[in-house]
Design an enzyme around this catalytic site. Structure first.
Site, PDB file in Angstrom:
ATOM      1  N   ALA A 215       0.850  -1.203   0.000  1.00 45.96           N
ATOM      2  CA  ALA A 215       0.000   0.000   0.000  1.00 45.96           C
ATOM      3  C   ALA A 215       0.879   1.244   0.000  1.00 45.96           C
ATOM      4  CB  ALA A 215      -0.916  -0.012   1.213  1.00 45.96           C
ATOM      5  N   ASN A 216       0.283   2.405   0.126  1.00 46.65           N
ATOM      6  CA  ASN A 216       1.052   3.649   0.238  1.00 46.65           C
ATOM      7  C   ASN A 216       0.357   4.593   1.211  1.00 46.65           C
ATOM      8  OD1 ASN A 216      -0.843   5.442  -1.239  1.00 46.65           O
ATOM      9  ND2 ASN A 216      -0.415   3.989  -2.895  1.00 46.65           N
ATOM     10  N   ARG A 217       0.960   5.756   1.409  1.00 46.07           N
ATOM     11  CA  ARG A 217       0.505   6.640   2.484  1.00 46.07           C
ATOM     12  C   ARG A 217      -0.649   7.575   2.119  1.00 46.07           C
ATOM     13  NH1 ARG A 217       4.226   6.456   6.552  1.00 46.07           N
ATOM     14  NH2 ARG A 217       6.341   5.877   5.933  1.00 46.07           N
ATOM     15  N   SER A 218      -1.246   7.421   0.964  1.00 46.48           N
ATOM     16  CA  SER A 218      -2.320   8.353   0.591  1.00 46.48           C
ATOM     17  C   SER A 218      -3.490   8.258   1.571  1.00 46.48           C
ATOM     18  CB  SER A 218      -2.818   8.004  -0.815  1.00 46.48           C
ATOM     19  OG  SER A 218      -4.022   8.673  -1.065  1.00 46.48           O
TER      20      SER A 218
ATOM     21  N   ALA B  64      -3.627   7.606  -5.417  1.00 44.37           N
ATOM     22  CA  ALA B  64      -2.224   7.187  -5.444  1.00 44.37           C
ATOM     23  C   ALA B  64      -2.227   5.697  -5.780  1.00 44.37           C
ATOM     24  CB  ALA B  64      -1.582   7.452  -4.099  1.00 44.37           C
TER      25      ALA B  64
END
Ligand code: CTP
Length: 404
Positions: A213-216, A279
């Site tokens: 995943a990512n930090r969005s 994102a």
């Protein structure tokens, strides 16, 4: 945005009451007059003095206070507003509202008002999911009360789940939406248009329990969907996993991964404008396993393959290319240069460029962006994500013009 509007803010007693201070500040910065009523319990969490200082108005607490009643009786208090907002709204005040109980100034004011009401619940996750609370929420919804949130996330008591007060910036957006619906005063320049917005991160599965995943946070994308809907666009928000409440007046399609996001976007076509604020993970694991990968033996080697590029796909769609396609460029360096190149590479019309260096932007309230189009670059000052969304929605409306 809210110049001349009057909000009566009822603050009830929960740990999130401190966020009411930020809400008051933000509403006033938008030109709104805010008058506050506090329950006795709210006074245990924030001082009436702070509330009075930030609102620049007397604070009303006691129904039996001669001073409060002579200055402004509860009936008048409940009528001299365009919108009544309860934030935070505890399980207790929600129950009182649903039952029509009037045993203090706050609940009496809520019963006496003939103005629209918006509530922002905040409580422990179990209290929120309790059958009684859900029943009360249904009752309030049926009574025409607008409900925003609660958001999902870590709660003050250490548990996590649904129960957080929505962030003040998002509350301002919801209040603005409610006021514009009520007043019908905002020109709805996107009426008759269809808009598609992507938002949030994507979760790319490794096995049934793990993902990349990512930090969005999804806050910018959600704010854009809300702003487009406020201008009258029929708005579809395709969102990856976030803790955010659904923006008012927006159709939300929740997805997990990039492939599902693309499918949901293609299903939403045709649209007049697409804004890709998600994102999206660039890569996914080539072979997702159906069973949990065990720790036996050597660590697994994950082979990554590229995900579909949603922005590029929409920009080059053979049948339903939206009239306007807007992408985002999150860059850590040479922001404008990289963003301009990205605009050409992806085939979109505008790129909203922002710097994500050193954690700026992701999860933050504010955003400093530049808009890059074929004509050049337009730098915007540091703005709240809600303001960026509003400006972008107006720019989109101006670019699309009136529907033919
Ligand atoms: N985007 C998309 N689908 C992808 C990747 C990105 O729709 N698979 C969109 C994003 O929503 C954003 C824009 O493309 O509007 C740019 O995203 P960004 O992550 O900045 O660019 P990348 O294409 O991933 O390029 P790079 O990571 O090399 O900077």
């Amino acid at each position: 945005m809210l110049t001349g509007k009057r909000v009566l803010l009822v603050i009830s007693g929960g740990i999130a009451a401190f966020k009411a201070l930020d809400l008051i500040r933000r509403l006033r910065a938008e030109g709104c007059t805010v008058r506050c009523v506090m329950t006795a319990a709210a006074g245990e969490f924030v001082t009436p003095l702070s509330v009075a200082a930030l609102s620049a108005q007397p604070v009303y607490q006691d129904i039996f206070s001669l001073k409060d009643e002579s200055e402004m009786g509860h009936i008048q208090l409940s009528r001299e507003a365009d919108l009544v907002v309860v934030a935070p709204a505890t399980a207790n005040i929600i129950a009182k509202m649903a039952a029509g109980i009037a045993d203090d100034l706050a609940s009496t004011t809520l019963l006496a008002t003939d103005k629209p009401i918006l509530i922002a619940p905040a409580m422990n996750v179990r209290m929120w999911h309790h059958a009684a609370t859900q029943r009360n929420i249904d009752t309030l919804r049926g009574d025409g009360v607008r409900i925003v949130g609660p958001a999902r996330g870590e709660l003050a008591d250490g548990e996590s789940g649904e129960g957080r007060l929505v962030e003040p910036a998002d509350l301002v957006t919801a209040i603005a939406a409610a006021l514009s619906e009520i007043g019908g005063t905002t020109p709805r320049a996107l009426t008759g248009r269809r808009a598609l917005v992507t938002s949030g991160p994507t979760h790319e599965p490794i096995d049934p329990v793990r993902y990349i995943a990512n930090r969005s946070s999804g806050r910018q994308g959600h704010a854009i969907a809300a702003a487009l809907a406020r201008l009258g666009a029929e708005t579809i928000l395709v969102s990856g996993p976030t803790d955010l409440p659904d923006p008012p007046g927006v159709t939300v399609r929740a997805v997990e991964n990039a492939r599902a996001m693309l499918a949901a976007c293609e299903a939403a076509l045709p649209v007049d404008v697409a804004v890709c604020a998600a994102a999206v993970a660039d890569w996914r694991v080539a072979a997702e396993t159906e069973t949990k990968i065990k720790k036996s033996g050597a660590p697994p080697q994950l082979t990554l393959i590229e995900n579909p590029d949603i922005l590029a796909t929409l920009s080059r769609h053979p049948d339903h290319r939206p009239a306007l396609v807007v992408g985002f460029a999150a860059e850590t360096d040479a922001v404008a240069q990289n963003a301009a190149a990205k605009r050409v590479r992806k085939g979109c019309d505008w790129i909203v460029a922002n710097s994500v260096a050193a954690g700026a932007t992701f999860g933050a309230d504010d955003n400093t962006v530049s808009i890059i189009d074929a004509a050049g670059q337009e730098d915007w000052p540091r703005l709240s994500k809600a303001e960026v969304a509003d400006r972008l929605a107006v720019r989109i409306a101006n670019s699309l013009g009136r529907p033919s």
